[in-house]
Scaffold this motif. Structure first.
Motif, PDB file in Angstrom:
ATOM      1  N   TRP A  80       0.852  -1.192   0.000  1.00 27.82           N
ATOM      2  CA  TRP A  80       0.000   0.000   0.000  1.00 27.82           C
ATOM      3  C   TRP A  80       0.887   1.241   0.000  1.00 27.82           C
ATOM      4  N   GLN A  81       1.054   1.840  -1.140  1.00 19.95           N
ATOM      5  CA  GLN A  81       1.912   3.010  -1.265  1.00 19.95           C
ATOM      6  C   GLN A  81       1.152   4.284  -0.936  1.00 19.95           C
ATOM      7  N   GLU A  82       1.901   5.302  -0.521  1.00 15.61           N
ATOM      8  CA  GLU A  82       1.306   6.582  -0.158  1.00 15.61           C
ATOM      9  C   GLU A  82       0.984   7.370  -1.421  1.00 15.61           C
ATOM     10  N   ARG A  83      -0.301   7.445  -1.767  1.00 12.01           N
ATOM     11  CA  ARG A  83      -0.691   8.143  -2.985  1.00 12.01           C
ATOM     12  C   ARG A  83      -1.726   9.238  -2.728  1.00 12.01           C
ATOM     13  N   THR A  84      -2.198   9.352  -1.525  1.00  9.42           N
ATOM     14  CA  THR A  84      -3.210  10.360  -1.214  1.00  9.42           C
ATOM     15  C   THR A  84      -2.637  11.371  -0.225  1.00  9.42           C
TER      16      THR A  84
END
Length: 344
Positions: free
Chosen positions: A114-118
């Motif tokens: 789960w990558q930081e995209r928000t």
């Protein structure tokens, strides 16, 4: 698309060292009071220090990986402490252990991918919500239907695939394999120290779980090592961001400045650039220009004669030869220039 040319052994080295050190420490049986006390508090110390480090750099993914590992440690540590003090396991030991064997790799894989995209706050809230939801549902099921849950977890669904060597519930093995493949794919698509640390950490967790009640401090040591792997990966990536050029993979200008301070009196620096690069960039676009810079950097990195390539800025590069004279370096510089000029 896999980026095999970006795979580096250095991505795995710190985590492998920590893993091997953890394995060696876990098999030491006769510990003095100091090490016994240290191992008892080590996971908490690592979480506090590593968690603070991740929070400073705003690395939620790494923070929640650590939290996940620590929650598993806390749940199992309660069981192992009771076992050491009373010579028997608690009544809920089996269901807790099986749940950890199932949920730890699942959440580890989820937060690892789960990558930081928000937005920072939204991402943090979403991760907390997932952790809280999974934990709440699990606690509710364990409190309301402990026997039914234990039977469901311990059921052997594929008898033909079950072996006597299996110390975990059967469902844990395909889950670990699935998460391992997922993390391998993630690393090959984006090779970086964190993704390598996640892989080695998963191996450590897989080794740790069957030994939890067998080797005295396996749980404390390996959970600490896995969290240290994640913290070390954050530090490794912070170093790369500061000293390595992301586009070309070469050491950057800051790394060159650091090297200059340690060169001594005898050295040679050859400055190079790409002729007519601005015109080429304007004609063919920045993406093609970036490919040209990567190509030039890859050739410069192969310079012989003890030279090392650095990206100075833009289309400019530097070749540094320590302890050499200009006459000694000219043939090597000319050879790499011809290699680039003759590229087709």
């Amino acid at each position: 698309m896999f980026r095999l040319n970006a795979v580096r052994a250095s991505h795995f080295l710190p985590s492998l060292i920590l893993l091997l050190a953890g394995l060696a420490a876990a098999y030491v049986r006769d510990l003095n009071v100091f090490f016994t006390s240290l191992f008892n508090v080590l996971p908490t110390l690592v979480l506090l220090l590593g968690g603070a480090y991740c929070a400073v750099y705003r690395r939620q993914r790494e923070l929640f990986l650590m939290v996940t590992v620590y929650i598993a440690y806390f749940l199992l540590d309660t069981q192992t402490d009771f076992y050491r003090d009373n010579g028997r396991v608690r009544e809920d030991a089996a269901v807790i252990f099986h749940l950890v064997c199932l949920l730890l790799p699942a959440l580890y894989g989820l937060f690892g991918a789960w990558q930081e995209r928000t937005h920072l706050a939204q991402d943090l809230l979403a991760r907390f919500a997932v952790l809280f939801a999974v934990g709440g549902v699990t606690v509710a099921l364990e409190q309301s239907y402990p026997d039914a849950l234990l039977a469901w977890l311990a059921e052997i669904r594929w008898p033909s695939l079950h072996g006597q060597w299996m110390s975990l519930i059967q469902m844990a093995y395909p889950l670990f394999l699935l998460i391992f493949v997922l993390l391998i794919v993630q690393y090959l698509r984006e090779p970086r120290p964190l993704h390598a640390a996640q892989l080695i950490g998963l191996v450590g967790i897989f080794w740790m779980l069957p030994k939890t009640f067998i080797l005295p401090f396996t749980l404390n040591i390996m959970c600490s090592q896995v969290m240290l792997m994640i913290a070390a990966a954050v530090s490794h990536e912070a170093y790369q961001m500061a000293f390595r050029d992301e586009l070309t993979g070469l050491p950057g200008r800051r790394a060159l400045n650091e090297r200059m301070q340690r060169l001594g009196r005898n050295y040679v620096i050859a400055m190079t650039d790409v002729d007519h690069f601005k015109k080429f960039n304007d004609t063919h676009g920045h993406d093609v220009g970036d490919q040209v810079l990567r190509l030039v950097a890859s050739r410069l990195s192969k310079v012989t004669g003890g030279g090392r390539a650095y990206r100075y800025g833009g289309e400019e590069f530097a070749l540094v030869f320590a302890g050499k004279t200009a006459e000694e370096c000219v043939p090597h510089v000319e050879a790499v220039r011809e290699m680039i000029a003759n590229y087709t």
